[in-house]
Motif scaffolding. Structure first.
Motif, PDB file in Angstrom:
ATOM      1  N   LYS A  86      17.623 -11.278  -6.017  1.00 46.31           N
ATOM      2  CA  LYS A  86      16.285 -10.463  -6.290  1.00 46.31           C
ATOM      3  C   LYS A  86      15.155 -11.011  -6.029  1.00 46.31           C
ATOM      4  CE  LYS A  86      13.585  -8.795 -10.239  1.00 46.31           C
ATOM      5  NZ  LYS A  86      13.542  -8.684 -11.972  1.00 46.31           N
ATOM      6  N   ASN A  87      15.096 -12.430  -6.089  1.00 44.82           N
ATOM      7  CA  ASN A  87      13.841 -13.245  -5.928  1.00 44.82           C
ATOM      8  C   ASN A  87      13.686 -13.350  -4.179  1.00 44.82           C
ATOM      9  OD1 ASN A  87      12.784 -13.512  -8.211  1.00 44.82           O
ATOM     10  ND2 ASN A  87      13.651 -15.388  -8.614  1.00 44.82           N
ATOM     11  N   VAL A  88      14.674 -13.406  -3.346  1.00 47.10           N
ATOM     12  CA  VAL A  88      14.827 -13.328  -1.960  1.00 47.10           C
ATOM     13  C   VAL A  88      13.923 -12.144  -1.730  1.00 47.10           C
ATOM     14  CG1 VAL A  88      16.119 -13.268   0.065  1.00 47.10           C
ATOM     15  CG2 VAL A  88      16.441 -15.073  -1.682  1.00 47.10           C
ATOM     16  N   ARG A  89      14.493 -10.994  -2.145  1.00 45.37           N
ATOM     17  CA  ARG A  89      13.835  -9.501  -1.694  1.00 45.37           C
ATOM     18  C   ARG A  89      12.456  -9.542  -1.885  1.00 45.37           C
ATOM     19  NH1 ARG A  89      18.906  -5.944  -4.140  1.00 45.37           N
ATOM     20  NH2 ARG A  89      20.285  -6.305  -2.390  1.00 45.37           N
ATOM     21  N   ASN A  90      12.118 -10.056  -3.102  1.00 44.27           N
ATOM     22  CA  ASN A  90      10.760 -10.018  -3.441  1.00 44.27           C
ATOM     23  C   ASN A  90       9.813 -10.957  -2.542  1.00 44.27           C
ATOM     24  OD1 ASN A  90      10.934  -8.220  -5.765  1.00 44.27           O
ATOM     25  ND2 ASN A  90      11.083 -10.119  -7.006  1.00 44.27           N
ATOM     26  N   ALA A  91      10.573 -11.928  -2.210  1.00 43.32           N
ATOM     27  CA  ALA A  91       9.728 -12.979  -1.081  1.00 43.32           C
ATOM     28  C   ALA A  91       9.540 -12.329   0.054  1.00 43.32           C
ATOM     29  CB  ALA A  91      10.569 -14.188  -1.069  1.00 43.32           C
ATOM     30  N   LYS A  92      10.494 -11.362   0.603  1.00 42.48           N
ATOM     31  CA  LYS A  92      10.309 -10.794   2.050  1.00 42.48           C
ATOM     32  C   LYS A  92       9.256  -9.846   1.815  1.00 42.48           C
ATOM     33  CE  LYS A  92      12.814  -8.101   5.262  1.00 42.48           C
ATOM     34  NZ  LYS A  92      14.263  -7.305   5.644  1.00 42.48           N
ATOM     35  N   LYS A  93       9.150  -9.262   0.808  1.00 39.37           N
ATOM     36  CA  LYS A  93       8.255  -8.148   0.517  1.00 39.37           C
ATOM     37  C   LYS A  93       6.868  -8.639   0.645  1.00 39.37           C
ATOM     38  CE  LYS A  93       9.389  -5.112  -2.929  1.00 39.37           C
ATOM     39  NZ  LYS A  93       9.390  -4.446  -4.045  1.00 39.37           N
ATOM     40  N   ALA A  94       6.629  -9.884  -0.061  1.00 37.53           N
ATOM     41  CA  ALA A  94       5.424 -10.501  -0.002  1.00 37.53           C
ATOM     42  C   ALA A  94       5.147 -11.058   1.404  1.00 37.53           C
ATOM     43  CB  ALA A  94       5.457 -11.728  -1.002  1.00 37.53           C
ATOM     44  N   ILE A  95       5.926 -11.513   2.357  1.00 36.39           N
ATOM     45  CA  ILE A  95       5.688 -11.937   3.535  1.00 36.39           C
ATOM     46  C   ILE A  95       5.239 -10.872   4.468  1.00 36.39           C
ATOM     47  CG2 ILE A  95       6.965 -13.160   5.458  1.00 36.39           C
ATOM     48  CD1 ILE A  95       8.404 -14.749   3.416  1.00 36.39           C
ATOM     49  N   LYS A  96       6.190  -9.771   4.175  1.00 39.92           N
ATOM     50  CA  LYS A  96       5.869  -8.714   4.942  1.00 39.92           C
ATOM     51  C   LYS A  96       4.335  -8.063   4.909  1.00 39.92           C
ATOM     52  CE  LYS A  96       8.045  -4.192   6.776  1.00 39.92           C
ATOM     53  NZ  LYS A  96       9.265  -3.626   6.827  1.00 39.92           N
ATOM     54  N   LYS A  97       4.110  -8.046   3.545  1.00 40.26           N
ATOM     55  CA  LYS A  97       2.814  -7.614   3.077  1.00 40.26           C
ATOM     56  C   LYS A  97       1.636  -8.447   3.905  1.00 40.26           C
ATOM     57  CE  LYS A  97      -0.238  -6.439  -0.911  1.00 40.26           C
ATOM     58  NZ  LYS A  97      -0.492  -4.977  -0.350  1.00 40.26           N
ATOM     59  N   ALA A  98       1.736  -9.714   3.728  1.00 40.00           N
ATOM     60  CA  ALA A  98       1.116 -10.710   4.415  1.00 40.00           C
ATOM     61  C   ALA A  98       0.884 -10.466   5.689  1.00 40.00           C
ATOM     62  CB  ALA A  98       1.465 -12.088   4.020  1.00 40.00           C
ATOM     63  N   PHE A  99       1.665 -10.394   6.429  1.00 45.36           N
ATOM     64  CA  PHE A  99       1.662  -9.824   8.096  1.00 45.36           C
ATOM     65  C   PHE A  99       0.935  -8.635   8.197  1.00 45.36           C
ATOM     66  CE2 PHE A  99       4.737 -13.317   8.708  1.00 45.36           C
ATOM     67  CZ  PHE A  99       4.538 -13.858   9.870  1.00 45.36           C
ATOM     68  N   GLN A 100       1.389  -7.655   7.285  1.00 44.36           N
ATOM     69  CA  GLN A 100       0.943  -6.349   7.474  1.00 44.36           C
ATOM     70  C   GLN A 100      -0.759  -6.610   7.258  1.00 44.36           C
ATOM     71  OE1 GLN A 100       2.913  -3.583   8.388  1.00 44.36           O
ATOM     72  NE2 GLN A 100       0.945  -2.733   8.782  1.00 44.36           N
ATOM     73  N   ASN A 101      -1.040  -7.070   6.482  1.00 48.69           N
ATOM     74  CA  ASN A 101      -2.470  -7.310   6.231  1.00 48.69           C
ATOM     75  C   ASN A 101      -3.326  -7.694   7.242  1.00 48.69           C
ATOM     76  OD1 ASN A 101      -2.357  -6.440   3.443  1.00 48.69           O
ATOM     77  ND2 ASN A 101      -2.460  -8.571   2.618  1.00 48.69           N
ATOM     78  N   GLN A 102      -2.432  -8.890   8.088  1.00 49.63           N
ATOM     79  CA  GLN A 102      -3.168  -9.269   9.117  1.00 49.63           C
ATOM     80  C   GLN A 102      -3.443  -8.157  10.315  1.00 49.63           C
ATOM     81  OE1 GLN A 102      -2.412 -12.703  12.500  1.00 49.63           O
ATOM     82  NE2 GLN A 102      -1.665 -13.019  10.782  1.00 49.63           N
ATOM     83  N   ILE A 103      -2.107  -7.559  10.307  1.00 50.40           N
ATOM     84  CA  ILE A 103      -2.137  -6.382  11.536  1.00 50.40           C
ATOM     85  C   ILE A 103      -3.186  -5.348  11.168  1.00 50.40           C
ATOM     86  CG2 ILE A 103      -0.731  -4.665  12.405  1.00 50.40           C
ATOM     87  CD1 ILE A 103       1.770  -6.431  11.800  1.00 50.40           C
ATOM     88  N   GLU A 104      -3.529  -5.152  10.056  1.00 51.95           N
ATOM     89  CA  GLU A 104      -4.619  -3.975   9.753  1.00 51.95           C
ATOM     90  C   GLU A 104      -5.746  -4.816   9.603  1.00 51.95           C
ATOM     91  OE1 GLU A 104      -3.334  -2.481   6.073  1.00 51.95           O
ATOM     92  OE2 GLU A 104      -1.246  -1.584   6.978  1.00 51.95           O
ATOM     93  N   GLY A 105      -6.076  -5.999   9.771  1.00 53.04           N
ATOM     94  CA  GLY A 105      -7.673  -6.736   9.932  1.00 53.04           C
ATOM     95  C   GLY A 105      -7.912  -6.844   8.505  1.00 53.04           C
ATOM     96  N   LYS A 106      -7.246  -7.074   7.455  1.00 51.42           N
ATOM     97  CA  LYS A 106      -7.589  -7.281   5.995  1.00 51.42           C
ATOM     98  C   LYS A 106      -7.910  -8.805   5.928  1.00 51.42           C
ATOM     99  CE  LYS A 106      -5.526  -3.331   4.115  1.00 51.42           C
ATOM    100  NZ  LYS A 106      -4.133  -2.802   3.014  1.00 51.42           N
ATOM    101  N   GLY A 107      -7.517  -9.790   6.627  1.00 49.72           N
ATOM    102  CA  GLY A 107      -8.000 -11.103   6.415  1.00 49.72           C
ATOM    103  C   GLY A 107      -6.868 -11.898   5.806  1.00 49.72           C
TER     104      GLY A 107
END
Length: 251
Positions: A181-202
């Protein structure tokens, strides 16, 4: 039908990490996210000084080696020189929270459009198990054989809580990889962090509470138990800042 496969962004070679170390899991999650976002050709990782110093051996995309603690400064230079790159740092607690604290804080307060993967195992791993900024009160290390004395050494640094007081950062989350469960949550967080950068959020930072069986002097299974019993109470999991989510709530 392929149910499970090696990420294309991960090189098919044995990892040098100790048995029970969670760097391998985190590497895989980063590679899976890069594959899923289709950004392998423009991703640049910054390798630290520490156990992950040879992370460049494990990813197919470009990697840059930074001096101890300077990864956020190097990432800032690369991202500003070519904003189309997707740039991330991969740092341990000694690298990020000690010699690199200034670079971390100032990159965050400037809201640099980079992603930081922060591996917190509460000890200096590569150099032999010295006390780190994140070592727990009373924790025995090579340089605190009687346990960390907070009267002499101060208290551990909680990075997510510290950075959450700044106006700059876009996204801060603490995760772990001790179960499915925590591995899946970690992946979700990492993906969000990369997506934020792609979208120029900082600036986005994902802290992964991790194990170090070798320097903790524990077997891999007992190291996981020690993480659950000792580290997670002191370093609670969760989102510590998410400006986009807050704006959506207010809208």
């Amino acid at each position: 039908m392929v149910v499970f496969d090696k990420p294309k962004s991960l090189v098919d070679v044995p990892l040098h990490y100790c048995p029970g170390c969670t760097h391998g899991i985190i590497h895989r999650l980063v590679a899976e996210v890069v594959d899923e976002l289709g950004i392998e050709g423009k991703t640049i990782g910054i390798a630290p000084v520490g156990c992950a110093v040879m992370a460049y051996n494990y990813f197919t995309f470009d990697m840059v080696e930074a001096a101890h603690g300077r990864a956020p400064a190097v990432a800032t230079g690369i991202k500003r020189s070519d904003p189309e790159n997707v740039v991330f740092t991969y740092q341990g607690d000694g690298d990020l929270a000690s010699i690199g604290m200034a670079e971390t804080v100032h990159a965050a307060t400037r809201n640099e459009n980079i992603t930081v993967i922060f591996v917190n195992n509460a000890i200096y791993g590569m150099t032999g198990g010295q006390m780190a900024p994140t070592s727990l009160p009373g924790q025995v290390t090579q340089t605190s054989p009687y346990g960390r004395d907070v009267k002499q050494c101060g208290y551990p640094v909680r990075i997510c809580e510290l950075l959450s007081t700044l106006d700059g950062p876009e996204y801060l989350e603490r995760v772990t990889v001790n179960n499915v469960k925590n591995v899946r949550n970690a992946k979700k967080a990492i993906k969000k962090a990369f997506q934020n950068q792609i979208e120029g959020k900082g600036f986005s930072l994902v802290e992964v509470v991790s194990t170090c069986p070798t320097n903790w002097g524990l077997t891999p299974d007992k190291a996981m138990k020690w993480l659950e019993d000792n580290m997670l109470p002191y370093y609670p999991l969760g989102v510590y800042k998410d400006r986009s989510a807050k704006k959506e709530e207010e809208a």
